[in-house]
Write a protein that holds these residues in place. Structure first.
Motif, PDB file in Angstrom:
ATOM      1  N   GLU A   1      43.477   7.901   9.915  1.00  0.00           N
ATOM      2  CA  GLU A   1      44.193   6.677  10.258  1.00  0.00           C
ATOM      3  C   GLU A   1      45.086   6.219   9.102  1.00  0.00           C
ATOM      4  OE1 GLU A   1      45.444   3.551  12.707  1.00  0.00           O
ATOM      5  OE2 GLU A   1      44.388   5.423  13.148  1.00  0.00           O
ATOM      6  N   LEU A   2      44.632   6.391   7.880  1.00  0.00           N
ATOM      7  CA  LEU A   2      45.448   6.008   6.721  1.00  0.00           C
ATOM      8  C   LEU A   2      46.718   6.852   6.627  1.00  0.00           C
ATOM      9  CD1 LEU A   2      42.706   5.366   4.001  1.00  0.00           C
ATOM     10  CD2 LEU A   2      44.027   3.657   5.277  1.00  0.00           C
ATOM     11  N   ARG A   3      46.654   8.088   7.100  1.00  0.00           N
ATOM     12  CA  ARG A   3      47.872   8.908   7.146  1.00  0.00           C
ATOM     13  C   ARG A   3      48.895   8.283   8.082  1.00  0.00           C
ATOM     14  NH1 ARG A   3      43.848  13.033   7.668  1.00  0.00           N
ATOM     15  NH2 ARG A   3      43.456  13.963   5.623  1.00  0.00           N
ATOM     16  N   ARG A   4      48.431   7.739   9.183  1.00  0.00           N
ATOM     17  CA  ARG A   4      49.344   7.095  10.138  1.00  0.00           C
ATOM     18  C   ARG A   4      50.038   5.875   9.550  1.00  0.00           C
ATOM     19  NH1 ARG A   4      47.399   4.495  13.969  1.00  0.00           N
ATOM     20  NH2 ARG A   4      49.230   4.669  15.311  1.00  0.00           N
ATOM     21  N   HIS A   5      49.369   5.246   8.588  1.00  0.00           N
ATOM     22  CA  HIS A   5      49.936   4.062   7.956  1.00  0.00           C
ATOM     23  C   HIS A   5      50.698   4.418   6.665  1.00  0.00           C
ATOM     24  CE1 HIS A   5      48.093   0.934  10.506  1.00  0.00           C
ATOM     25  NE2 HIS A   5      47.142   1.818  10.661  1.00  0.00           N
ATOM     26  N   GLY A   6      50.823   5.683   6.349  1.00  0.00           N
ATOM     27  CA  GLY A   6      51.583   6.093   5.178  1.00  0.00           C
ATOM     28  C   GLY A   6      50.871   5.902   3.855  1.00  0.00           C
ATOM     29  N   VAL A   7      49.578   5.658   3.906  1.00  0.00           N
ATOM     30  CA  VAL A   7      48.818   5.452   2.671  1.00  0.00           C
ATOM     31  C   VAL A   7      48.366   6.796   2.083  1.00  0.00           C
ATOM     32  CG1 VAL A   7      46.738   4.384   1.684  1.00  0.00           C
ATOM     33  CG2 VAL A   7      48.044   3.184   3.439  1.00  0.00           C
TER      34      VAL A   7
END
Length: 204
Positions: free
Chosen positions: A195-201
């Motif tokens: 999920e953090l990949r989806r937010h660019g983190v």
């Protein structure tokens, strides 16, 4: 486009280590949420089902993340919590070595469930959540073993709702473990990273 800052709404050293070891840049902040008040809203239920315990874990995780989000505009905040249930009863972290010993005797020879709740909050609203369960069965250990285990583990048993750390001598308490290792430690890491990949983190 700059990725949002990442905050872990937890004082848990284990959760901090999991995120740090995964290579994430983040800060940690204690939510100062009154967990007992939230648990009280679930205490009078006559159901006490696994689903309701999942809901409680998620509610606690969200409350922590929302509290930290209110103090940190635009940050992406991770909230996490874990509840242990054994034969329909919920357990909190023991407040004494005597309580830890009594809890471990209650778990002995029985399966218990670790219910994990995980939430991402941004700007005061939840943007993602997850619940996960792991089932752990303790072996029929002797009281002599239990006394030796408690003497070796010391006060660390009071830092865990189950009175053990799987990455230490606590693994000797078990005969069977079913579930994701990171979820057992209190942070379902793989779906969180996704999920953090989806937010660019995290880089994709």
């Amino acid at each position: 486009m700059t990725s949002p800052s990442l905050i872990l709404a937890s004082g848990s050293a284990v959760r901090r280590k999991l995120l740090a070891d995964a290579g994430l840049a983040f800060t940690a902040e204690d939510s100062r949420v009154d967990e007992d008040a939230i648990k009280a809203g679930f205490a009078d239920s006559d159901r006490n089902t696994e689903e309701e315990t999942d809901e409680l874990a998620l509610k606690l995780a969200e409350a922590k993340a929302l509290a930290v989000s209110a103090r940190n505009e635009s940050a992406l905040v991770i909230g996490a919590d874990q509840i242990l249930s054994c034969e329909g009863r919920r357990y909190d972290k023991p407040k004494s070595m005597e309580e830890a010993r009594a809890n471990l005797l209650a778990f002995r020879g029985r399966p218990h469930i670790l219910h994990s709740g995980l939430v991402l909050v941004k700007d005061g609203g939840a943007v993602w959540n997850l619940t996960a369960r792991a089932t752990l069965t303790m072996r029929e250990f002797s009281e002599e073993f239990l006394d030796a285990y408690l003497a070796e583990a010391g006060d660390r048993v009071m830092k865990s709702v189950g009175c053990y750390q799987l990455e230490g001598p606590g693994v000797q308490l078990f005969e069977k473990i079913e579930g994701d290792y990171f979820s057992i430690l209190g942070l379902p890491l793989l779906p969180l990273l996704d999920e953090l990949r989806r937010h660019g983190v995290v880089r994709s």
